[in-house]
Design a protein around this motif. Structure first.
Motif, short mmCIF file in Angstrom:
data_model
loop_
_atom_site.label_atom_id
_atom_site.label_comp_id
_atom_site.label_asym_id
_atom_site.label_seq_id
_atom_site.Cartn_x
_atom_site.Cartn_y
_atom_site.Cartn_z
N LYS A 292 0.82 -1.21 0.00
CA LYS A 292 0.00 0.00 0.00
C LYS A 292 0.85 1.26 0.00
N ASP A 293 1.95 1.26 0.76
CA ASP A 293 2.78 2.45 0.80
C ASP A 293 3.45 2.72 -0.55
N LEU A 294 3.79 1.66 -1.29
CA LEU A 294 4.35 1.85 -2.64
C LEU A 294 3.30 2.43 -3.57
N LEU A 295 2.06 1.95 -3.47
CA LEU A 295 0.99 2.49 -4.30
C LEU A 295 0.80 3.97 -4.06
N LEU A 296 0.77 4.37 -2.79
CA LEU A 296 0.57 5.79 -2.46
C LEU A 296 1.75 6.63 -2.96
N ASP A 297 2.96 6.07 -2.90
CA ASP A 297 4.13 6.78 -3.43
C ASP A 297 4.01 6.95 -4.93
N LEU A 298 3.60 5.90 -5.63
CA LEU A 298 3.45 5.98 -7.09
C LEU A 298 2.38 6.99 -7.47
N VAL A 299 1.31 7.05 -6.69
CA VAL A 299 0.25 8.04 -6.94
C VAL A 299 0.80 9.45 -6.83
N GLN A 300 1.52 9.73 -5.73
CA GLN A 300 2.05 11.07 -5.49
C GLN A 300 3.08 11.46 -6.54
N ILE A 301 4.02 10.57 -6.81
CA ILE A 301 5.11 10.89 -7.73
C ILE A 301 4.58 11.07 -9.15
N SER A 302 3.73 10.17 -9.59
CA SER A 302 3.21 10.25 -10.96
C SER A 302 2.39 11.52 -11.18
N LEU A 303 1.52 11.84 -10.23
CA LEU A 303 0.72 13.06 -10.36
C LEU A 303 1.60 14.29 -10.35
N ALA A 304 2.64 14.29 -9.53
CA ALA A 304 3.56 15.43 -9.47
C ALA A 304 4.29 15.62 -10.80
N GLU A 305 4.52 14.52 -11.52
CA GLU A 305 5.20 14.60 -12.81
C GLU A 305 4.24 14.81 -13.97
N GLY A 306 2.95 14.92 -13.67
CA GLY A 306 1.97 15.18 -14.71
C GLY A 306 1.36 13.95 -15.34
N TYR A 307 1.52 12.78 -14.69
CA TYR A 307 0.95 11.54 -15.21
C TYR A 307 -0.19 11.08 -14.29
N ASP A 308 -1.21 10.44 -14.87
CA ASP A 308 -2.35 10.08 -14.03
C ASP A 308 -2.95 8.71 -14.35
N HIS A 309 -2.24 7.84 -15.08
CA HIS A 309 -2.73 6.49 -15.37
C HIS A 309 -1.86 5.46 -14.65
N PHE A 310 -2.52 4.57 -13.90
CA PHE A 310 -1.79 3.63 -13.06
C PHE A 310 -0.90 2.68 -13.86
N VAL A 311 -1.47 1.96 -14.81
CA VAL A 311 -0.68 0.96 -15.55
C VAL A 311 0.25 1.63 -16.54
N ARG A 312 -0.30 2.52 -17.36
CA ARG A 312 0.50 3.11 -18.43
C ARG A 312 1.63 3.97 -17.90
N ASN A 313 1.39 4.72 -16.83
CA ASN A 313 2.40 5.65 -16.33
C ASN A 313 3.16 5.15 -15.11
N ALA A 314 2.43 4.66 -14.09
CA ALA A 314 3.10 4.25 -12.85
C ALA A 314 3.79 2.89 -12.99
N ILE A 315 3.24 1.99 -13.81
CA ILE A 315 3.81 0.64 -13.95
C ILE A 315 4.69 0.54 -15.20
N MET A 316 4.12 0.74 -16.37
CA MET A 316 4.86 0.53 -17.61
C MET A 316 6.05 1.48 -17.74
N ARG A 317 5.93 2.68 -17.25
CA ARG A 317 7.02 3.64 -17.35
C ARG A 317 8.16 3.33 -16.39
N ASN A 318 7.87 2.45 -15.39
CA ASN A 318 8.88 2.13 -14.37
C ASN A 318 9.29 0.66 -14.40
#
Length: 369
Positions: free
Chosen positions: A196-222
């Motif tokens: 859960k803490d990793l999910l919340l980190d991915l949410v914060q970091i991705s949104l801060a970088e201008g991305y908002d899709h879980f799989v396409r941005n938070a997963i596939m990009r990493n």
């Protein structure tokens, strides 16, 4: 299963099911005579001991709310944990166009208030029956940051799906959308396990970088940064997000072996209960290889078809290779073949409807033909 929460993510789901999703989301599309697509993933979570489940609704979710109710049928009407239906917290209509990470962020209090350590994030259009206890155990053993479920299948012929490439150790080294050129039959089931803490980190970091899709941005990009491991699923899988995939997997339910595998192993699939009488077969009826729900009235011929609750087939009517949904009425001497009729459709006396196995005829809800 303690320490695990479930999320059924309905934000930005593919909607290529034409008339079937004009007035409902993909999760509430009827399937198998008396079920909805969301029942399969929700039942899998409950059977695995996950008692804290959130459904992130997005659009056209009225019928979904009516179906899920308080979660009683899934034993989720509880004082602690239970079922949470979380519609979009929208201030402006423009927010509806944003991705699922934005909606996760808007409902971040749901994650903060839970003491659970792990999160299972899944989609609703996956027809499967999964034991998540084995998936969580494998996730812990591999030490992965993220575990993604996949299946080796040719499913991409009929449905939109992502493909995965894994190395010898089972780590995901590439992931592409359905339009990519990745040459592999490993298809993502859109089920992810992570802390859960990793999910919340991915949410914060991705949104801060201008991305908002879980799989396409938070997963596939990493993929290169995170340890993403694959978990191979061996059971029946149906990816239902197109008309052809819906029709194909519905017809597969007429195979008793497939039906038993999907609905009974490793656990039962639950749905909303309706108290209706058994199906009634008149002397003039003829039924062969069909799945008939309770409340049906049959006086005609039904072959290789699925009838939902309350469907009526009048005398002299012929229904073949069809999906007839709830409360449809097929008039006398009607002939229907290779068709999908949504709820409350009426076909008047003497009509003939003919589709093809590769392009079934579709009638929208409440249509009179």
């Amino acid at each position: 299963m303690k320490g695990v929460m479930g999320v059924i993510n309905l934000v930005n789901e593919y909607e290529e099911m034409e008339e079937l999703t004009y007035g409902r989301c993909v999760a509430s599309v009827p399937f198998g005579g008396r079920y909805r697509l969301v029942d399969f993933m929700l039942s899998s979570m409950v059977n695995s001991g996950i008692s804290n489940v959130a459904v992130f609704a997005h659009t056209k979710y009225r019928s979904l709310m009516d179906h899920l109710g308080s979660g009683k049928e899934w034993d989720l009407d509880r004082k602690r944990n239970g079922l949470f239906l979380l519609p979009p917290a929208v201030d402006e209509m423009q927010d509806m166009l944003k991705g699922d990470l934005f909606h996760f962020h808007r409902h971040r209090d749901y994650f903060y208030r839970s003491p659970d350590e792990y999160v299972v994030i899944a989609r609703s259009h996956m027809l499967c029956n999964i034991d998540f206890t084995k998936v969580i155990e494998a996730h812990k053993e591999t030490g992965a940051d993220v575990t993604v479920l996949y299946k080796d299948t040719d499913e991409q012929k009929h449905a939109r799906c992502r493909r995965l490439k894994l190395d010898e150790e089972g780590r995901v080294v590439a992931m592409q959308d359905h339009l990519g050129r990745l040459n592999t039959t490993n298809v993502s089931m859109e089920v992810f396990v992570l802390r859960k803490d990793l999910l919340l980190d991915l949410v914060q970091i991705s949104l801060a970088e201008g991305y908002d899709h879980f799989v396409r941005n938070a997963i596939m990009r990493n993929v290169d940064r995170l340890r993403i491991h694959g978990y191979k699923y061996e059971g029946y899988l149906g990816i239902v997000n197109t008309i052809m995939s819906y029709y194909q997997h519905s017809m597969n339910m007429l195979n008793p072996d497939v039906y038993r595998e999907l609905f009974f192993s490793p656990g039962l699939i639950y749905t909303k209960i309706k108290d209706e009488p058994p199906a009634k077969y008149m002397r003039s009826s003829s039924v062969k290889n069909a799945l008939i729900a309770n409340g049906c009235h049959i006086a005609g011929t039904v072959e290789n078809s699925i009838l939902f609750r309350g469907a009526k087939i009048q005398k002299g009517a012929s229904v073949k290779n069809c999906i007839i949904m709830q409360n449809c009425e097929i008039g006398e001497y009607v002939s229907i073949e290779n068709a999908i009729l949504d709820k409350d459709v009426i076909v008047c006396r003497g009509r003939e409807l003919l589709g093809d196995t590769t392009a079934p005829f579709i009638a929208a809800k409440r249509r009179i033909i």
